[in-house]
Design an enzyme around this catalytic site. Sequence first.
Site, mmCIF file in Angstrom:
data_model
loop_
_atom_site.group_PDB
_atom_site.id
_atom_site.type_symbol
_atom_site.label_atom_id
_atom_site.label_comp_id
_atom_site.label_asym_id
_atom_site.label_seq_id
_atom_site.Cartn_x
_atom_site.Cartn_y
_atom_site.Cartn_z
ATOM 1 N N TYR A 76 -5.094 -1.722 -13.023
ATOM 2 C CA TYR A 76 -4.637 -2.760 -13.942
ATOM 3 C C TYR A 76 -4.650 -2.240 -15.378
ATOM 4 C CZ TYR A 76 -5.141 -6.189 -10.172
ATOM 5 O OH TYR A 76 -5.014 -6.885 -8.997
ATOM 6 N N GLN B 191 -3.824 -4.488 0.541
ATOM 7 C CA GLN B 191 -2.485 -4.763 0.021
ATOM 8 C C GLN B 191 -1.832 -5.976 0.684
ATOM 9 O OE1 GLN B 191 0.213 -1.452 0.353
ATOM 10 N NE2 GLN B 191 1.412 -2.125 -1.400
#
Length: 381
Positions: free
Chosen positions: A228, A127
């Site tokens: 996604y 991240q």
Amino acid sequence: MKIGVIKEIEFGERRVALIPEVVSRLVKSGLEVLIESHAGESSFFADAAYEEVGAKIIFDKNILINESDILLKVGAPREEEVSMFKSGQIMIGFLNPLGRPELIRRLAHQGVTAMSMEMIPRSSRAQSMDALSSQASIAGYKAVLIAAAALPKYLPMLTTAAGTIPPAKVVVLGAGVAGLQAIATARRLGAQVEAYDIRPAVREEVQSLGAKFIDVTLDEDTTADGGYAKEISEAAKQHAQVILAKHIKEADIVITTAQVPGRKAPVMVTDAMIAHMKRGSIIVDMAGEQGGNCEGTIAGKDVMCHGAMIIAPINLPSSMPIHASQKYAKNLLNLLNHLIKKGELDLDFDDDIISSTCITHAGEIRNQRVKDALSQLAVTA
């Protein structure tokens, strides 16, 4: 080990790969940092600021490239830069591997170990290195400001002596990082916001920002690996468009964010939808560089269509180069800390971050999707 920062030469690119604050941390860790002269000028970081934290300013690009073990850029290198690269060198940047597979083949041919920031996996471990997300957040914020400046009315509700002005209605299509930041920014400016995404799991995130989630039930899987959005069937697209048309018709501002790496962006707003929008409405199409989410979009242009304005800005993060560079530099710092252990490079391909991000090594293309894109090019040539 020497880290080299190459000045961006693409038109309109104002970001820089490293800022002085991050250079200071690298130098303190024992690395040598070389900065091409004026690399940070467009981001308002002067050569002197880099020298103050221990970087060495290099005036000749060829010398900088020749002396560096690891090269850092924001955008992909140009052909003349690639020809300067040495075998065994590491190149890190936004390389657009699926959109420009020929460049990746050229890097492999040069023997360069290329690491593409687009390919950082979407995981908790990665991240802090996720540059796509850090830059998308800036783009989502700026898209709303562009729309607000172009809109011929207020965004917030106002009670005045002349009467009450209702809040503007904003519809955000796509609730990824850019879309969520667009929602939050529009809400902070006082607009009434609705948002749509093909992934039902983002409903709670949309609602937590104070927006209404537009519910479109699709009878197919809509989430790809890594969280996604997945490209959906033509029938599903048409079903979604029917429902979205009702919401877009009432909108003052529409922000579109849907993009598919290496492929044309999906059309979400048709010409017929635009024809039913209120005159003076604004559409900011953030997918303009990939063909656009709207019919009639022209990348980098403002287009009047049925009384509505379609704005398709290019490289939105670059329009905020100070914070865009700051975020990107921190992403690179975290990746470098992951790659370099005790001053030595550690390319552990059993590590999912390194394996996903590294797309060429030892003269070979390591990413199957890039290989497939090259094969497709050969078929269509």
